[in-house]
Design an enzyme around this catalytic site. Structure first.
Site, PDB file in Angstrom:
ATOM      1  N   HIS A  70     -46.817   9.837 -31.237  1.00 41.15           N
ATOM      2  CA  HIS A  70     -45.834   9.816 -32.319  1.00 41.15           C
ATOM      3  C   HIS A  70     -44.424   9.644 -31.752  1.00 41.15           C
ATOM      4  O   HIS A  70     -43.967  10.493 -30.972  1.00 41.15           O
ATOM      5  CB  HIS A  70     -45.969  11.159 -33.051  1.00 41.15           C
ATOM      6  CG  HIS A  70     -45.072  11.356 -34.204  1.00 41.15           C
ATOM      7  ND1 HIS A  70     -44.165  12.391 -34.283  1.00 41.15           N
ATOM      8  CD2 HIS A  70     -44.966  10.670 -35.367  1.00 41.15           C
ATOM      9  CE1 HIS A  70     -43.540  12.337 -35.437  1.00 41.15           C
ATOM     10  NE2 HIS A  70     -44.004  11.306 -36.119  1.00 41.15           N
ATOM     11  N   ARG A  71     -43.754   8.565 -32.101  1.00 44.98           N
ATOM     12  CA  ARG A  71     -42.374   8.263 -31.632  1.00 44.98           C
ATOM     13  C   ARG A  71     -42.295   8.221 -30.098  1.00 44.98           C
ATOM     14  O   ARG A  71     -41.279   8.612 -29.523  1.00 44.98           O
ATOM     15  CB  ARG A  71     -41.360   9.287 -32.139  1.00 44.98           C
ATOM     16  CG  ARG A  71     -41.409   9.575 -33.629  1.00 44.98           C
ATOM     17  CD  ARG A  71     -40.284  10.525 -34.047  1.00 44.98           C
ATOM     18  NE  ARG A  71     -40.555  11.154 -35.321  1.00 44.98           N
ATOM     19  CZ  ARG A  71     -39.854  12.141 -35.847  1.00 44.98           C
ATOM     20  NH1 ARG A  71     -38.795  12.601 -35.205  1.00 44.98           N
ATOM     21  NH2 ARG A  71     -40.173  12.673 -37.001  1.00 44.98           N
TER      22      ARG A  71
ATOM     23  N   GLU B 266     -47.020   5.152 -32.280  1.00 50.23           N
ATOM     24  CA  GLU B 266     -46.385   5.143 -33.604  1.00 50.23           C
ATOM     25  C   GLU B 266     -44.890   4.927 -33.450  1.00 50.23           C
ATOM     26  O   GLU B 266     -44.251   5.545 -32.577  1.00 50.23           O
ATOM     27  CB  GLU B 266     -46.646   6.484 -34.309  1.00 50.23           C
ATOM     28  CG  GLU B 266     -46.266   6.481 -35.780  1.00 50.23           C
ATOM     29  CD  GLU B 266     -44.937   7.134 -36.145  1.00 50.23           C
ATOM     30  OE1 GLU B 266     -44.603   7.161 -37.325  1.00 50.23           O
ATOM     31  OE2 GLU B 266     -44.216   7.595 -35.231  1.00 50.23           O
TER      32      GLU B 266
ATOM     33  N   ASP C 102     -41.008   3.870 -35.838  1.00 49.74           N
ATOM     34  CA  ASP C 102     -40.349   3.852 -37.156  1.00 49.74           C
ATOM     35  C   ASP C 102     -39.339   2.715 -37.195  1.00 49.74           C
ATOM     36  O   ASP C 102     -38.543   2.567 -36.261  1.00 49.74           O
ATOM     37  CB  ASP C 102     -39.580   5.165 -37.363  1.00 49.74           C
ATOM     38  CG  ASP C 102     -40.468   6.391 -37.263  1.00 49.74           C
ATOM     39  OD1 ASP C 102     -41.299   6.569 -38.155  1.00 49.74           O
ATOM     40  OD2 ASP C 102     -40.322   7.159 -36.285  1.00 49.74           O
TER      41      ASP C 102
ATOM     42  N   HIS D 283     -36.052   6.841 -36.101  1.00 49.99           N
ATOM     43  CA  HIS D 283     -36.686   7.611 -37.183  1.00 49.99           C
ATOM     44  C   HIS D 283     -35.750   7.831 -38.364  1.00 49.99           C
ATOM     45  O   HIS D 283     -36.077   7.509 -39.499  1.00 49.99           O
ATOM     46  CB  HIS D 283     -37.184   8.958 -36.654  1.00 49.99           C
ATOM     47  CG  HIS D 283     -37.800   9.799 -37.723  1.00 49.99           C
ATOM     48  ND1 HIS D 283     -37.061  10.687 -38.490  1.00 49.99           N
ATOM     49  CD2 HIS D 283     -39.060   9.854 -38.209  1.00 49.99           C
ATOM     50  CE1 HIS D 283     -37.858  11.255 -39.373  1.00 49.99           C
ATOM     51  NE2 HIS D 283     -39.075  10.771 -39.227  1.00 49.99           N
TER      52      HIS D 283
ATOM     53  N   GLU E 105     -44.356   2.383 -38.878  1.00 55.74           N
ATOM     54  CA  GLU E 105     -43.931   2.972 -40.154  1.00 55.74           C
ATOM     55  C   GLU E 105     -42.673   2.283 -40.656  1.00 55.74           C
ATOM     56  O   GLU E 105     -41.672   2.189 -39.944  1.00 55.74           O
ATOM     57  CB  GLU E 105     -43.676   4.485 -39.998  1.00 55.74           C
ATOM     58  CG  GLU E 105     -43.251   5.046 -41.349  1.00 55.74           C
ATOM     59  CD  GLU E 105     -42.951   6.533 -41.373  1.00 55.74           C
ATOM     60  OE1 GLU E 105     -43.268   7.256 -40.406  1.00 55.74           O
ATOM     61  OE2 GLU E 105     -42.373   6.954 -42.393  1.00 55.74           O
TER      62      GLU E 105
ATOM     63  N   LYS F 251     -39.604   2.616 -42.735  1.00 58.71           N
ATOM     64  CA  LYS F 251     -38.810   3.717 -43.273  1.00 58.71           C
ATOM     65  C   LYS F 251     -37.909   3.209 -44.395  1.00 58.71           C
ATOM     66  O   LYS F 251     -37.259   2.173 -44.248  1.00 58.71           O
ATOM     67  CB  LYS F 251     -37.914   4.294 -42.171  1.00 58.71           C
ATOM     68  CG  LYS F 251     -38.659   5.179 -41.176  1.00 58.71           C
ATOM     69  CD  LYS F 251     -38.992   6.501 -41.799  1.00 58.71           C
ATOM     70  CE  LYS F 251     -39.631   7.475 -40.851  1.00 58.71           C
ATOM     71  NZ  LYS F 251     -40.348   8.553 -41.558  1.00 58.71           N
TER      72      LYS F 251
ATOM     73  N   ASP G  19     -47.120  14.515 -31.039  1.00 58.96           N
ATOM     74  CA  ASP G  19     -46.003  14.354 -30.090  1.00 58.96           C
ATOM     75  C   ASP G  19     -46.465  14.568 -28.656  1.00 58.96           C
ATOM     76  O   ASP G  19     -45.737  14.255 -27.719  1.00 58.96           O
ATOM     77  CB  ASP G  19     -44.912  15.417 -30.374  1.00 58.96           C
ATOM     78  CG  ASP G  19     -44.219  15.201 -31.705  1.00 58.96           C
ATOM     79  OD1 ASP G  19     -44.149  14.053 -32.165  1.00 58.96           O
ATOM     80  OD2 ASP G  19     -43.741  16.201 -32.278  1.00 58.96           O
TER      81      ASP G  19
HETATM   82  O1  G3P Z   1     -46.896   8.554 -38.627  1.00 59.26           O
HETATM   83  C1  G3P Z   1     -46.611   9.510 -39.563  1.00 59.26           C
HETATM   84  C2  G3P Z   1     -45.371  10.298 -39.346  1.00 59.26           C
HETATM   85  O2  G3P Z   1     -44.574   9.693 -38.381  1.00 59.26           O
HETATM   86  C3  G3P Z   1     -44.618  10.456 -40.605  1.00 59.26           C
HETATM   87  O3  G3P Z   1     -43.581  11.372 -40.504  1.00 59.26           O
HETATM   88  O4  G3P Z   1     -41.197  11.892 -40.498  1.00 59.26           O
HETATM   89  O5  G3P Z   1     -42.430  11.784 -38.351  1.00 59.26           O
HETATM   90  O6  G3P Z   1     -41.928   9.706 -39.605  1.00 59.26           O
HETATM   91  P1  G3P Z   1     -42.235  11.160 -39.693  1.00 59.26           P
HETATM   92 CA    CA Z   2     -42.978   8.019 -38.400  1.00 51.95          CA
END
Ligand code: G3P
Ligand code: CA
Length: 245
Positions: free
Chosen positions: A15-16, A42, A44, A57, A117, A119, A240
């Site tokens: 994630h990120r 992942e 954003d 993000h 993602e 946004k 994470d």
């Molecule tokens: O991949 C899902 C997750 O990233 C969504 O929440 O706020 O971390 O972008 P957020």
């Molecule tokens: Ca995300």
């Protein structure tokens, strides 16, 4: 998938990048994440003032840079001057905001999938087509991309465009408790329903799987929680800490 995890039936998603060890959504974080035995990265996406796709993000740069203000109020050239690393640690002071091009460039050299993602798409008219055009420019195989958003309409737009990529609708905790999502409607346009992990239980999984929707909860940073979700047969874990989970 690596040998260490070849007997697992779920996908592991960074994630990120690796936001506990590197500044989030930066090239250095992605490079280290892609070197791990993960299945997906992942990211954003937002638009700049001059309509360039950038990876960040928040819709402001306040939390993750030494600047202030909205991403959409800066040109790419202006954004590139800010330091997107020092908020995490001074040794990352040279990190810049990555463009989508830069991410596609490193991703195309890896075998991992990209979970993208979108946004706040309602703020950025045309962002869906821009993303798809870029994926085509980089000849990214459709099997290496999943596009997701909290915004149902944005995913619906992509579905109507008949894009060759898998699609996902994200579900927040707040929205879920306010109004249960329409699993059937989501299944008509998407392949995934990706919820906040705290929403997931047997009932949720049954409703998703009846509609043939895959489920990848976010953001799971606790191994007991991950075990519970794996026992419920989720299709992926967004975390994470993919190296420690
Ligand atoms: O991949 C899902 C997750 O990233 C969504 O929440 O706020 O971390 O972008 P957020
Ligand atoms: Ca995300």
């Amino acid at each position: 998938m690596s040998n260490e995890r070849s007997n697992q039936s779920y996908q592991l998603i960074a994630h990120r990048g690796l936001p506990q060890d590197y500044p989030e959504n930066t090239l250095i974080g992605y490079q280290h994440a892609l070197a791990l035995p993960i299945d997906m990265l992942e990211i954003d996406l937002h638009f700049t003032k001059d309509k360039q796709l950038v990876v960040i993000h928040d819709d402001t740069i306040d939390r993750t840079s030494n600047g202030k203000g909205k991403v959409k109020d800066y040109t790419l050239e202006e954004l590139k001057k800010f330091d997107f690393g020092s908020y995490h640690d001074k040794r990352f002071k040279d990190e810049q905001i990555p463009t989508f091009d830069e991410v596609l460039d490193i991703h195309s050299k890896s075998s991992k999938k990209l979970l993208i993602e979108i946004k706040k798409p309602s703020q950025y008219p045309g962002i869906e087509k821009m993303i798809v055009d870029k994926l085509k420019d980089y000849h990214i195989p459709s099997s290496k991309v999943i596009l997701q958003s909290f915004d149902f309409e944005s995913i619906n737009k992509l579905a109507q465009m008949n894009v060759p990529y898998e699609l996902g609708v994200l579900i927040s905790k707040k929205k879920y408790w306010y109004k249960s999502p329409d699993f059937k409607a989501i299944a008509e346009i998407a392949n995934y329903i990706n919820p906040n992990y705290s929403i997931v239980n047997k009932h949720f999984m049954e409703k998703a799987h009846v509609e043939h929707l895959k489920v990848m909860p976010y953001t799971v940073n606790d191994s007991k929680e991950a075990r519970k979700l794996i026992d419920l047969h989720v299709d992926g874990i967004i975390t994470d800490i993919p190296d420690r989970l």
